[in-house]
Design a protein around this motif. Structure first.
Motif, PDB file in Angstrom:
ATOM      1  N   ALA A  55      13.628  -9.361  -0.535  1.00 45.72           N
ATOM      2  CA  ALA A  55      12.870  -8.285   0.099  1.00 45.72           C
ATOM      3  C   ALA A  55      11.816  -7.748  -0.863  1.00 45.72           C
ATOM      4  O   ALA A  55      10.664  -7.502  -0.500  1.00 45.72           O
ATOM      5  N   ARG A  56      12.209  -7.565  -2.106  1.00 43.09           N
ATOM      6  CA  ARG A  56      11.271  -7.071  -3.117  1.00 43.09           C
ATOM      7  C   ARG A  56      10.129  -8.062  -3.300  1.00 43.09           C
ATOM      8  O   ARG A  56       8.953  -7.683  -3.302  1.00 43.09           O
ATOM      9  N   ARG A  57      10.473  -9.355  -3.396  1.00 36.08           N
ATOM     10  CA  ARG A  57       9.437 -10.351  -3.630  1.00 36.08           C
ATOM     11  C   ARG A  57       8.486 -10.457  -2.431  1.00 36.08           C
ATOM     12  O   ARG A  57       7.269 -10.532  -2.575  1.00 36.08           O
ATOM     13  N   ARG A  58       9.090 -10.456  -1.230  1.00 31.45           N
ATOM     14  CA  ARG A  58       8.289 -10.613  -0.012  1.00 31.45           C
ATOM     15  C   ARG A  58       7.344  -9.419   0.156  1.00 31.45           C
ATOM     16  O   ARG A  58       6.180  -9.587   0.497  1.00 31.45           O
ATOM     17  N   LEU A  59       7.872  -8.208  -0.108  1.00 28.18           N
ATOM     18  CA  LEU A  59       7.035  -7.017   0.031  1.00 28.18           C
ATOM     19  C   LEU A  59       5.914  -7.028  -1.010  1.00 28.18           C
ATOM     20  O   LEU A  59       4.766  -6.682  -0.706  1.00 28.18           O
ATOM     21  N   GLU A  60       6.250  -7.471  -2.219  1.00 27.68           N
ATOM     22  CA  GLU A  60       5.212  -7.589  -3.255  1.00 27.68           C
ATOM     23  C   GLU A  60       4.107  -8.560  -2.815  1.00 27.68           C
ATOM     24  O   GLU A  60       2.923  -8.294  -3.015  1.00 27.68           O
ATOM     25  N   GLN A  61       4.527  -9.673  -2.216  1.00 30.82           N
ATOM     26  CA  GLN A  61       3.528 -10.655  -1.767  1.00 30.82           C
ATOM     27  C   GLN A  61       2.623 -10.036  -0.691  1.00 30.82           C
ATOM     28  O   GLN A  61       1.401 -10.179  -0.732  1.00 30.82           O
ATOM     29  N   HIS A  62       3.239  -9.346   0.272  1.00 35.03           N
ATOM     30  CA  HIS A  62       2.438  -8.714   1.320  1.00 35.03           C
ATOM     31  C   HIS A  62       1.498  -7.666   0.736  1.00 35.03           C
ATOM     32  O   HIS A  62       0.337  -7.576   1.114  1.00 35.03           O
ATOM     33  N   LEU A  63       2.009  -6.866  -0.195  1.00 39.16           N
ATOM     34  CA  LEU A  63       1.180  -5.789  -0.746  1.00 39.16           C
ATOM     35  C   LEU A  63       0.031  -6.352  -1.577  1.00 39.16           C
ATOM     36  O   LEU A  63      -1.083  -5.817  -1.556  1.00 39.16           O
ATOM     37  N   ALA A  64       0.292  -7.452  -2.280  1.00 41.71           N
ATOM     38  CA  ALA A  64      -0.797  -8.071  -3.050  1.00 41.71           C
ATOM     39  C   ALA A  64      -1.901  -8.537  -2.107  1.00 41.71           C
ATOM     40  O   ALA A  64      -3.097  -8.380  -2.390  1.00 41.71           O
ATOM     41  N   GLU A  65      -1.490  -9.086  -0.954  1.00 40.23           N
ATOM     42  CA  GLU A  65      -2.476  -9.540   0.028  1.00 40.23           C
ATOM     43  C   GLU A  65      -3.197  -8.345   0.663  1.00 40.23           C
ATOM     44  O   GLU A  65      -4.423  -8.337   0.809  1.00 40.23           O
ATOM     45  N   LEU A  66      -2.417  -7.326   1.041  1.00 36.11           N
ATOM     46  CA  LEU A  66      -3.025  -6.149   1.691  1.00 36.11           C
ATOM     47  C   LEU A  66      -3.962  -5.400   0.735  1.00 36.11           C
ATOM     48  O   LEU A  66      -4.925  -4.772   1.174  1.00 36.11           O
ATOM     49  N   ALA A  67      -3.680  -5.492  -0.573  1.00 35.68           N
ATOM     50  CA  ALA A  67      -4.537  -4.802  -1.550  1.00 35.68           C
ATOM     51  C   ALA A  67      -5.954  -5.362  -1.524  1.00 35.68           C
ATOM     52  O   ALA A  67      -6.917  -4.647  -1.825  1.00 35.68           O
TER      53      ALA A  67
END
Lengths: 131, 76, 131, 76
Positions: A55-67
């Motif tokens: 969950a942490r990794r997936r959310l980090e990936q999404h946030l990096a993209e959304l940034a």
């Protein structure tokens, strides 16, 4: 973008406010709160579980993209796990940005993606721990 | 090689375990491994991840150490 | 929708959190903060003035209309007036709603309308009061 | 009848006052009143409100007690 992700079994405590620069124009905070009525039946609360590492990794990936879509200065996400009684927060998000537009867009997109893709589950079972 | 299978939420009920360690080959796929472990359990509506990354049911296990069965998520 | 509008010359203090029902699923908070750089020049702060009576009435009218578009449970708006130093909030909004969608939409629309139509002005003059 | 004129922000600078009480007739309009009070000051980019409601520059003053000159707003 500064990204902080936390999971906690305890009630969510809003982290202390701190502005990392004099260029922050918008601070947004979101509490997702457990409601009594879910699909028509009255609940005392919900039980949350996660594949925490994923969950942490997936959310980090999404946030990096959304940034890249909605550049903000910082986002801090806290998801509570275990039993969460009605009226308490299961999710807290704080976003700092120069302007409100990116902040609001990032908040909306973050919650959408979290709900669609991040391995966290809410369940009406198991029941709350005995008092 | 050994693979740790994790089953979350409704998948834990469907498969009857939260965690199980099995032997498998690098060329096995998640579909093959789960059919061997729990024949007859439907994979419909489930996603699968190898070492914390979503993959297709037909991706070879390769060197992965962990297979997670991911029912529809509902966080937030 | 419960509407609260305040103007204050003092630093904005977040009002105490209170959930009026067990059906609140989303609490949103927004701080609009004075930034150092405005149109390229470094500021120490901004001076805000309002036609306070009209600003209150106009914002109430907009919120009554927005409540029909984005039905939420409550909105609380606080606008600071007078001198606001960089890093402090000129605007605070809290929205309580059953679901996050209406809350986020109401927040975005409220700030947009406030900035377009409500008689409040920010000025780089007059200078801050002497310490 | 008397009318209180309020001028805010940049309008206060343009008109040279924050508040002024003037005599006027019910059929006068904001445009007429301000041309009398401050001839030559442009109304371009300004809005006007009577008793806290936006009106056009050519709306009769009627029974209003207050006229507010509203330059482009910039709150938030």
């Amino acid at each position: 973008m500064d990204i902080t992700i936390e999971f906690t079994p305890a009630p969510i405590v809003m982290p202390p406010a701190h502005l990392p620069s004099r260029e922050i124009g918008a601070a947004l905070e979101f509490h997702g709160i457990v409601r009594e009525l879910e699909n028509g039946s009255a609940l005392a609360g919900l039980h949350y579980e996660a594949h925490e590492k994923m969950a942490r990794r997936r959310l980090e990936q999404h946030l990096a993209e959304l940034a890249t879509l909605y550049p903000c200065v910082a986002i801090h996400c806290i998801h509570r796990l275990g039993w969460v009684p009605v009226g308490e927060a299961s999710l807290y998000i704080r976003i700092l940005s120069a302007h409100r537009g990116e902040g609001i867009a990032l908040l909306a997109a973050t919650v959408d993606r979290l709900k669609q893709d991040v391995p966290i589950w809410k369940m009406t079972q198991p029941s709350p721990p005995a008092p | 090689m050994t693979l740790t299978i994790l089953a979350f939420a409704q998948a834990r009920d469907a498969f009857g375990f939260a965690e199980r360690v099995v032997a498998c080959a690098a060329e096995d796929t998640p579909r093959i491994v789960l059919q061997r472990v729990a024949p007859g359990v439907s994979l419909e509506h489930l996603r699968v991840a190898l070492d914390c990354e979503y993959v297709t049911w037909d991706t070879p296990i390769g060197a992965a150490a962990e297979l997670a069965i991911i029912p529809p998520v509902s966080g937030g």
